[in-house]
Design a protein around this motif. Structure first.
Motif, mmCIF file in Angstrom:
data_model
loop_
_atom_site.group_PDB
_atom_site.id
_atom_site.type_symbol
_atom_site.label_atom_id
_atom_site.label_comp_id
_atom_site.label_asym_id
_atom_site.label_seq_id
_atom_site.Cartn_x
_atom_site.Cartn_y
_atom_site.Cartn_z
ATOM 1 N N PRO A 1 46.000 -24.155 43.496
ATOM 2 C CA PRO A 1 44.702 -23.825 42.911
ATOM 3 C C PRO A 1 43.554 -24.281 43.794
ATOM 4 N N ILE A 2 42.465 -23.539 43.737
ATOM 5 C CA ILE A 2 41.218 -23.966 44.364
ATOM 6 C C ILE A 2 40.516 -24.881 43.373
ATOM 7 N N LYS A 3 40.286 -26.116 43.782
ATOM 8 C CA LYS A 3 39.746 -27.110 42.858
ATOM 9 C C LYS A 3 38.229 -27.212 42.914
ATOM 10 N N ALA A 4 37.642 -26.781 44.008
ATOM 11 C CA ALA A 4 36.200 -26.937 44.189
ATOM 12 C C ALA A 4 35.446 -25.873 43.392
ATOM 13 N N ARG A 5 34.128 -25.898 43.537
ATOM 14 C CA ARG A 5 33.266 -25.015 42.754
ATOM 15 C C ARG A 5 32.148 -24.485 43.645
ATOM 16 N N GLY A 6 31.811 -23.216 43.499
ATOM 17 C CA GLY A 6 30.720 -22.640 44.268
ATOM 18 C C GLY A 6 31.057 -22.528 45.746
ATOM 19 N N LEU A 7 30.077 -22.843 46.587
ATOM 20 C CA LEU A 7 30.280 -22.745 48.031
ATOM 21 C C LEU A 7 31.372 -23.686 48.516
ATOM 22 N N ALA A 8 31.565 -24.794 47.822
ATOM 23 C CA ALA A 8 32.619 -25.742 48.212
ATOM 24 C C ALA A 8 34.001 -25.105 48.161
ATOM 25 N N GLU A 9 34.158 -24.034 47.380
ATOM 26 C CA GLU A 9 35.435 -23.317 47.373
ATOM 27 C C GLU A 9 35.754 -22.770 48.766
ATOM 28 N N THR A 10 34.726 -22.285 49.444
ATOM 29 C CA THR A 10 34.923 -21.744 50.788
ATOM 30 C C THR A 10 35.414 -22.820 51.736
ATOM 31 N N ASP A 11 34.810 -24.000 51.687
ATOM 32 C CA ASP A 11 35.256 -25.087 52.555
ATOM 33 C C ASP A 11 36.687 -25.490 52.249
ATOM 34 N N GLU A 12 37.040 -25.540 50.969
ATOM 35 C CA GLU A 12 38.422 -25.888 50.607
ATOM 36 C C GLU A 12 39.396 -24.837 51.141
ATOM 37 N N ALA A 13 39.028 -23.573 51.034
ATOM 38 C CA ALA A 13 39.904 -22.509 51.527
ATOM 39 C C ALA A 13 40.043 -22.569 53.047
ATOM 40 N N LEU A 14 38.939 -22.808 53.741
ATOM 41 C CA LEU A 14 39.009 -22.906 55.202
ATOM 42 C C LEU A 14 39.843 -24.104 55.633
#
Length: 529
Positions: free
Chosen positions: A313-326
């Protein structure tokens, strides 16, 4: 094959020379002895070894680079290339770069000015005036793209940090954008300057993030239109397929769809950074809004639903989701192998040895994607040393190598002929239309037609190079002699000792310095690095 436009005797000699050249494209020079970087102190004084390293690590051997390497020693010289410090270009080259609009005007200011110009042209009522204004707008975009191309050439030819320039080209090709789309012509110079070059030898994750936030990539792969209510998968797909993990690495179409949802709201804005946020933003997401330069994260366009990427799962929220995915993509073992193999294709062989790729990928993982560390592991390998002199030059490498060898550190005043030569061979800078970038293998560039064109370009460099040093008025008289004294170059004298017998025979038939230059620049040895 179309006939070569060569006069009299040169045309006849070119037939024999072309046969040698074409044979060299398939056979290649003799395989050199493998010597790891750690052991090079024992052979660092060997001029032939130094030339082979220069031809691979730099954009091509020159007399001045040969002298610097001989003076510094190969281990220390390589250390400086892997950890470059800021060094000035020759004053005449830097002056040309400093005068460029892309060097003097920040990208946000430039983009807003161009957008105002476009809108003003569209608003004109008179059709003739509108046509002229739109043409002026397109010409300005063309001029800015040309500046980016010219700046790249000047740095490739004269920067002391040659490996950094090679890697800037490699990554710009890896993260390809095409100047024929939208207004990317105005963006590509900044894309290379601020997204690619600063991270070319740094951490892959930092490079990946800088590319993602640049408007050139967001517009090229349509993520500026990616929103929760109209998902666009283009960037998400290429981010996984071409930029990180690679085809067949285990991700699914569902992963592409989830990554596209992660990337919703990541886009471009021409509004100033201090302008009000987009209207009608929900209070609970208003703090997520971000605008930096032309980059914008717009919460109104973002899908805030739950997401799963690569089984987690992606745990972050908003733009932070992009950083987690990268982070997840950059640290994937598949990415380590995909990037390592592509680096080995660029620097070692079209089909690099799997054991070398494995060691490079292991270094990638241990170092958290430190590009310089991965390259060092490659440079220290016996496989790299054994490959020297065997990697076929693509058109950009061929032109740069020819000009560096012929004219050394004498600064070109007009790079347009070089750009024309590169275009003729089918590799225009920033001109590849699809996201995969130009091919790295020999098969794409070693056709008979390509060899014929290379002979003509060798003729231009070796006998009419004065066009490179005529700035401004194209009707100004050309200097004489118009050809470089290649046979007098210390680098060429060193090179002659290891040329194949066929090449030496062809050179012996040359009756003029111009013919001698042409035959050397068109030789099989100059086709490879």
């Amino acid at each position: 094959m179309r006939p070569m436009l060569l006069p009299g005797r040169l045309c006849m000699l070119s037939v024999a020379m072309a046969a040698v050249l074409l044979a060299g494209c398939t056979a290649g020079p003799q395989r050199p002895e493998a010597v790891p970087l750690a052991a090079l102190r024992r052979v660092a004084d060997d001029p032939a070894t130094q030339l082979r390293w220069l031809d691979r690590v730099t954009w091509g051997t020159s007399a001045s680079s040969q002298a610097e390497l001989a003076r510094t020693g190969l281990p220390a010289w390589m250390g400086r290339q892997l950890s470059p410090q800021a060094q000035p270009l020759p004053a005449a080259a830097q002056a040309q770069i400093d005068a460029m609009t892309i060097s003097r005007t920040p990208l946000p200011e430039l983009a807003r000015s161009l957008e105002a110009q476009r809108k003003a042209a569209d608003a004109l009522a008179d059709e003739n005036q509108k046509k002229a204004a739109r043409q002026a707008y397109q010409q300005e975009l063309n001029r800015l793209a040309r500046e980016a191309q010219q700046r790249f050439v000047l740095r490739a030819l004269y920067s002391p940090n040659q490996l950094q320039e090679q890697m800037t080209w490699f990554w710009a090709n890896h993260f390809n954008v095409n100047i024929r789309k939208d207004a990317i012509r105005a963006l590509v110079g900044d894309y290379e300057e601020n997204a690619i070059r600063p991270h070319a030898l740094g951490r892959f994750r930092d490079l990946l993030g800088a590319v993602l936030r640049h408007p050139a990539m967001l517009r090229y792969l349509d993520n500026a239109q990616n929103a929760a209510n109209r998902i666009n998968e283009n960037y998400a797909r290429e981010l996984m397929e071409l930029h990180t993990m690679g085809v067949g690495s285990g991700y699914s179409q569902a992963d592409v769809q989830e990554l596209a949802r992660v990337l919703t709201g990541v886009g471009v804005s021409l509004q100033p950074a201090d302008a009000p946020p987009p209207p009608k933003m929900r209070p609970e997401v208003q703090a997520d809004h971000l605008r930096q330069g032309l980059f914008e994260f717009n919460p109104n366009r973002h899908d805030y639903g739950a997401k799963t990427l690569l089984g987690q799962p992606i745990k972050a929220r908003g733009l932070a989701e992009t950083d987690e995915a990268l982070d997840r993509l950059a640290r994937s073992p598949a990415t380590a192998r995909f990037i390592s193999r592509k680096l080995a294709m660029y620097f070692v062989a079209d089909d690099p040895p799997p054991a070398l790729v494995d060691r490079m990928a292991a270094t990638f993982g241990r170092s958290d994607g430190n590009i310089a560390a991965v390259l060092r592991s490659m440079f220290e390998s016996t496989e790299f040393a054994a490959s020297l002199g065997r990697k076929f030059r693509d058109p950009v490498h061929y032109v740069m190598a020819g000009v560096r060898l012929a004219y050394d550190d004498r600064v070109v005043q007009n790079v347009d002929p070089l750009l024309g030569w590169i275009n003729r061979m089918g590799e225009p800078l920033y001109g590849h239309e699809t996201p995969d970038g130009y091919p790295l293998g020999e098969a794409a560039w070693a056709s008979a037609g390509q060899m014929n064109t290379r002979f003509e370009i060798a003729r231009a460099i070796g006998s009419n190079g004065a066009v490179l040093f005529r700035a401004g008025d194209s009707k100004a008289p050309l200097e004489r002699p118009a050809y470089p004294p290649l046979a007098e170059s210390p680098a060429v004298r060193t090179m002659q000792a290891v040329l194949a017998a066929e090449t030496r025979t062809a050179l012996a038939q040359a009756r003029t310095p111009q013919e001698w230059n042409i035959f050397l620049l068109a030789s099989p040895e100059l086709m490879r690095r």
